[in-house]
Every structure is written in structure tokens, then in C-alpha cells.
Design a protein around this motif. Structure first.
Motif, mmCIF file in Angstrom:
data_model
loop_
_atom_site.group_PDB
_atom_site.id
_atom_site.type_symbol
_atom_site.label_atom_id
_atom_site.label_comp_id
_atom_site.label_asym_id
_atom_site.label_seq_id
_atom_site.Cartn_x
_atom_site.Cartn_y
_atom_site.Cartn_z
ATOM 1 N N THR A 81 37.784 22.516 36.577
ATOM 2 C CA THR A 81 38.612 23.036 37.654
ATOM 3 C C THR A 81 37.693 23.469 38.790
ATOM 4 O OG1 THR A 81 40.427 24.566 38.219
ATOM 5 C CG2 THR A 81 38.712 25.436 36.778
ATOM 6 N N VAL A 82 38.307 23.878 39.890
ATOM 7 C CA VAL A 82 37.530 24.341 41.037
ATOM 8 C C VAL A 82 37.925 25.785 41.276
ATOM 9 C CG1 VAL A 82 37.074 23.986 43.496
ATOM 10 C CG2 VAL A 82 37.538 22.015 42.021
ATOM 11 N N TYR A 83 36.938 26.667 41.285
ATOM 12 C CA TYR A 83 37.252 28.092 41.354
ATOM 13 C C TYR A 83 37.632 28.508 42.772
ATOM 14 C CZ TYR A 83 37.441 32.791 39.624
ATOM 15 O OH TYR A 83 37.903 34.025 39.247
ATOM 16 N N ASN A 84 38.865 28.996 42.900
ATOM 17 C CA ASN A 84 39.392 29.525 44.159
ATOM 18 C C ASN A 84 39.123 31.028 44.061
ATOM 19 O OD1 ASN A 84 40.901 29.863 46.486
ATOM 20 N ND2 ASN A 84 42.830 29.123 45.613
ATOM 21 N N ASP A 85 38.127 31.494 44.796
ATOM 22 C CA ASP A 85 37.547 32.811 44.546
ATOM 23 C C ASP A 85 38.521 33.964 44.876
ATOM 24 O OD1 ASP A 85 36.032 35.043 44.316
ATOM 25 O OD2 ASP A 85 34.448 34.413 45.695
ATOM 26 N N LYS A 86 39.395 34.251 43.920
ATOM 27 C CA LYS A 86 40.416 35.282 44.182
ATOM 28 C C LYS A 86 39.789 36.670 44.278
ATOM 29 C CE LYS A 86 41.832 35.342 39.307
ATOM 30 N NZ LYS A 86 40.742 34.445 38.863
ATOM 31 N N GLU A 87 38.701 36.903 43.530
ATOM 32 C CA GLU A 87 38.029 38.210 43.648
ATOM 33 C C GLU A 87 37.466 38.369 45.057
ATOM 34 O OE1 GLU A 87 37.321 36.133 41.096
ATOM 35 O OE2 GLU A 87 38.202 37.213 39.406
ATOM 36 N N GLY A 88 36.801 37.312 45.543
ATOM 37 C CA GLY A 88 36.201 37.364 46.881
ATOM 38 C C GLY A 88 37.266 37.555 47.958
ATOM 39 N N GLN A 89 38.391 36.836 47.802
ATOM 40 C CA GLN A 89 39.456 36.943 48.808
ATOM 41 C C GLN A 89 40.119 38.322 48.748
ATOM 42 O OE1 GLN A 89 41.964 33.258 48.755
ATOM 43 N NE2 GLN A 89 40.204 32.352 47.771
ATOM 44 N N ALA A 90 40.347 38.826 47.524
ATOM 45 C CA ALA A 90 40.968 40.154 47.374
ATOM 46 C C ALA A 90 40.043 41.223 47.953
ATOM 47 C CB ALA A 90 41.255 40.433 45.898
ATOM 48 N N LYS A 91 38.748 41.076 47.688
ATOM 49 C CA LYS A 91 37.791 42.073 48.187
ATOM 50 C C LYS A 91 37.708 42.010 49.718
ATOM 51 C CE LYS A 91 33.660 44.252 46.562
ATOM 52 N NZ LYS A 91 32.952 44.798 47.656
ATOM 53 N N GLY A 92 37.704 40.790 50.253
ATOM 54 C CA GLY A 92 37.670 40.617 51.703
ATOM 55 C C GLY A 92 38.879 41.273 52.355
ATOM 56 N N MET A 93 40.059 41.063 51.775
ATOM 57 C CA MET A 93 41.290 41.659 52.320
ATOM 58 C C MET A 93 41.225 43.179 52.269
ATOM 59 S SD MET A 93 44.194 39.349 50.513
ATOM 60 C CE MET A 93 45.504 40.574 50.573
ATOM 61 N N LEU A 94 40.714 43.683 51.139
ATOM 62 C CA LEU A 94 40.692 45.143 50.974
ATOM 63 C C LEU A 94 39.689 45.775 51.937
ATOM 64 C CD1 LEU A 94 39.367 47.746 49.085
ATOM 65 C CD2 LEU A 94 41.791 47.581 49.575
ATOM 66 N N GLU A 95 38.502 45.191 52.016
ATOM 67 C CA GLU A 95 37.466 45.762 52.897
ATOM 68 C C GLU A 95 37.895 45.694 54.357
ATOM 69 O OE1 GLU A 95 34.960 47.480 52.018
ATOM 70 O OE2 GLU A 95 34.812 46.991 49.890
ATOM 71 N N LEU A 96 38.518 44.582 54.729
ATOM 72 C CA LEU A 96 38.978 44.438 56.108
ATOM 73 C C LEU A 96 40.115 45.430 56.383
ATOM 74 C CD1 LEU A 96 38.879 42.923 58.798
ATOM 75 C CD2 LEU A 96 40.226 41.081 57.789
ATOM 76 N N SER A 97 41.050 45.553 55.455
ATOM 77 C CA SER A 97 42.156 46.519 55.614
ATOM 78 C C SER A 97 41.590 47.921 55.791
ATOM 79 C CB SER A 97 43.060 46.548 54.369
ATOM 80 O OG SER A 97 43.622 45.314 54.128
ATOM 81 N N PHE A 98 40.634 48.256 54.935
ATOM 82 C CA PHE A 98 40.078 49.608 54.945
ATOM 83 C C PHE A 98 39.368 49.893 56.268
ATOM 84 C CE2 PHE A 98 37.030 52.939 54.018
ATOM 85 C CZ PHE A 98 37.800 53.841 53.288
ATOM 86 N N ALA A 99 38.563 48.922 56.689
ATOM 87 C CA ALA A 99 37.812 49.114 57.944
ATOM 88 C C ALA A 99 38.777 49.252 59.123
ATOM 89 C CB ALA A 99 36.859 47.941 58.163
#
Ligand code: BGC
Length: 347
Positions: free
Chosen positions: A293-311
Motif C-alpha cells: 500500500t502507499v502510506y497517506n500520512d494521517k499523523e503528519g496531516q493531523a499534526k499539521g492541522m493541529l499546529e496550524l490551528s493552534f498557531a
């Protein structure tokens, strides 16, 4: 209700006044914010990939709260595949005092109401996973997108499928030197469906393999629909299918459900490839039912969303986030095969 940003500005004005009077240092901006509220609306909460992404998002939110002492309230809405419902949810979130709204668009070509509501209420929006066109994202300076590079996932899926054909002669069941395939596609109009199909097939062809398309079916990212469609494809093509290219893991696993229920012996199964690296997808790679399979980096995307939201909600610095064109976070994909699947299962 005032937004966190407004609260920060008033707090800063007070702090500046106090420091001028007392000659003391300005406090850190973040210390003025005690809590933030993030609203999230999902096109469909039963989508396998998105529910795993949201689990990660909540985990990161809890960790950030712990780290900063700022309470992070996350409110998740299910748009149940209706853009009208989603528009109403965005309005409700604005009235409810959300500092940031994360939108997984139902119809990625129809973000107008969401954008207008956000601008009117001055609330930044982070779109994610279902990508709107660039012109729409340019319509206001507080719009962002978090996702991945669709074409990359298609290329990697094609590479996995090509390697299986080149490395194992038995994959070419009828020994005609041609790779007979079927495609299970996600929703029509979704950026990942269109691009993944195109790039996966082109990549197989550019590795020097001749291909023949036996059929395709739209299964809307869904396991049960994919099982039905694969059952039909099997009844039309029998054991002629040598490869199933699925636009995501849930549909790949649906195809496997159909293969298990068919008359084909395990040795007669076609190669099955998917994209996402969801729990069921990784399990299928581990037990050999999917070749990879091809890993769709859900951890990276979730972290990006959270960090951006927080900032955004705390008036913090966006520079560390390295936004592409000041607006995009796009996580890279990765190929996953039997040798490295355990590493991904442990995430
Ligand atoms: C994922 C699919 C998911 C879809 C939803 C894609 O990026 O690969 O599994 O169903 O997004 O929008």
C-alpha cells in the motif's frame, strides 16, 4: 463571543498599558490565551481514513494542551455527505465562537458559502483532504489547505504493482506478457481518485509493462461498495484479472472480501494494491492479501492541522510550519510492503 485573536489583542493592549506605566517587560503573547475552540466538519464521519486521521488529531490536541496548559476544545460535526448540512454547520460553529474551523469539504468545487461565512466572521479556515481549486483558496488570506500530493500516491502504487509483475512470473497468470487489470475508483470528481488512477497506470506502462484494462468501477472509497463491484467484475472476467488497482485501502479490502467469497483459490487471486495504510490495509499487507500500500500520512496531516490551528488561534508564529506559498501543508506519501509494514502498524 469574541475570538481568541480579539482576546489576545485586548490583552496585549492592557499589557502594553501596564508595561508603560510600570516599565516592566511584555508578557509572552500565548500566556494570555487560556483556551481555544476548534470546529471540524467531516464530509462523512464513517470514512475509514478520516476517522483514523481524527483520532490522531484528538491525540495531538490532548498532547498540545498538556504541553502548553491552554485548553483545546475540539468539536467534530458530520456533514453526512451534504454540502448544505456542512454550510449550516460552519454557520453554527461561527456562532458558537470557534476560533478556527477545519473543513473537509463535501463538494470540493463548492466552497463559496464556507468562505463567505468565514470571512464575514473573521475566522480562519483550514480545508483538509478534499482539495479546493487554487483560485478558491486565494479568495481570502486566512484560508489554508492540509493534504498530500495526489500524483505521488498514484506513482507509488504503480511502482508497487509493476515490481510485483516484474519480480514474480506467476503474476502473469496466462503468461501473455500483458498485465490485465481492473480499477476500483473513489468518488468521481475527487482530486485523489482522478489523479491516482491516471498516475498508477502510467507508471506501470512507463516501467515497460504492457497493460490491458478489463474494467473499472466506481466504489466511492467504500469497502462494501467495492466488494459488490468486484463481485461483478469477477463474474464478467473470472480468473483473467491479474491486478486490482484500488484508489484506497478500504476498496482494496472490499475487493479482497469479494475474492474470499469467490470460487478462486488463493493461488489464483490477482495482485491487489491500495493507498492509505489504514489499519485494515496494513493488516492485509501483513498477511499477504495485498502486495503493498502507499502510506497517506494521517499523523503528519493531523499534526499539521493541529499546529496550524493552534498557531492561528493563539496569534503564534506560522514560520516554523513552513507553509508552501504561505497556505499549504502537503505531506509526502511512502510505499509500504511486507518488509516495513510492522513499522507502520506500530504508529
Ligand atoms: C483517502 C480515502 C478517503 C478520501 C476521502 C483520500 O485521500 O485516500 O481513503 O476516503 O480521501 O476524501
Amino acid at each position: 463571543m469574541r475570538s481568541a485573536k480579539q482576546r489576545i489583542s485586548s490583552a496585549l493592549i492592557l499589557a502594553v498599558g501596564a508595561s508603560m506605566l510600570m516599565g516592566c517587560e511584555l508578557p509572552e503573547r500565548n500566556t494570555q490565551v487560556k483556551s481555544i475552540k476548534i470546529g471540524v466538519t467531516l464530509y462523512d464521519q464513517y470514512d475509514a481514513f478520516l476517522s483514523e486521521l481524527m483520532e490522531d488529531f484528538n491525540t495531538y490536541a490532548a498532547a498540545k494542551e498538556e504541553e502548553t496548559g491552554i485548553a483545546i476544545n475540539v468539536e467534530v460535526y458530520n456533514a453526512s455527505q451534504s454540502q448544505t448540512t456542512q454550510n449550516n454547520q460552519v454557520e453554527a460553529m461561527a456562532q458558537d465562537g470557534c476560533d478556527i474551523i477545519c473543513v473537509n469539504l463535501v463538494d470540493r468545487t463548492d466552497p463559496t458559502t464556507v468562505i463567505d461565512l468565514a470571512e464575514k466572521n473573521d475566522i480562519p479556515v483550514i480545508f483538509f483532504n478534499r482539495e479546493l481549486v487554487e483560485e478558491d483558496l486565494e479568495r481570502w488570506d486566512k484560508l489554508y489547505y492540509v493534504g498530500a500530493k495526489a500524483f505521488e500516491s498514484g506513482m507509488m502504487e504503480g511502482q508497487i504493482a509493476a515490481a510485483a509483475f516484474l519480480q514474480d512470473p506467476s503474476v502473469d497468470r496466462n503468461q501473455d506478457g500483458v498485465y490485465q487489470y481492473v480499477v476500483l475508483e473513489g468518488e468521481p470528481g475527487h482530486q485523489d481518485a482522478i489523479v491516482r488512477t491516471e498516475y498508477s497506470v502510467n507508471t506501470i506502462v512507463s516501467s515497460g509493462i504492457e497493460v490491458e484494462k478489463l474494467g473499472y468501477a466506481i466504489a466511492n472509497w467504500n469497502r462494501a461498495q467495492a466488494q459488490n463491484k468486484m463481485t461483478q467484475l469477477l463474474s464478467q472476467n473470472g480468473n483473467k484479472i491479474e491486478l486490482v488497482i484500488a484508489n484506497n485501502d478500504d476498496m482494496a479490502v472490499g475487493a479482497i472480501d469479494a475474492l474470499k467469497a469467490s470460487d478462486l483459490s488463493r493461488e489464483e487471486w490477482p495482485v491487489v494494491v491500495g493507498i492509505d495504510g489504514t489499519n485494515v490495509g496494513l493488516e492485509a499487507v501483513k498477511n499477504g492479501e495485498m502486495v503493498g500500500t502507499v502510506y497517506n500520512d494521517k499523523e503528519g496531516q493531523a499534526k499539521g492541522m493541529l499546529e496550524l490551528s493552534f498557531a492561528l488561534a493563539t496569534g503564534g508564529n506560522l514560520e516554523d510550519l513552513n507553509l508552501e506559498d504561505g497556505k499549504y501543508i502537503r505531506m509526502p506519501y511512502a510505499k509500504v510492503g511486507p518488509d516495513d509494514v510492522d513499522e507502520y502498524l506500530d504508529r
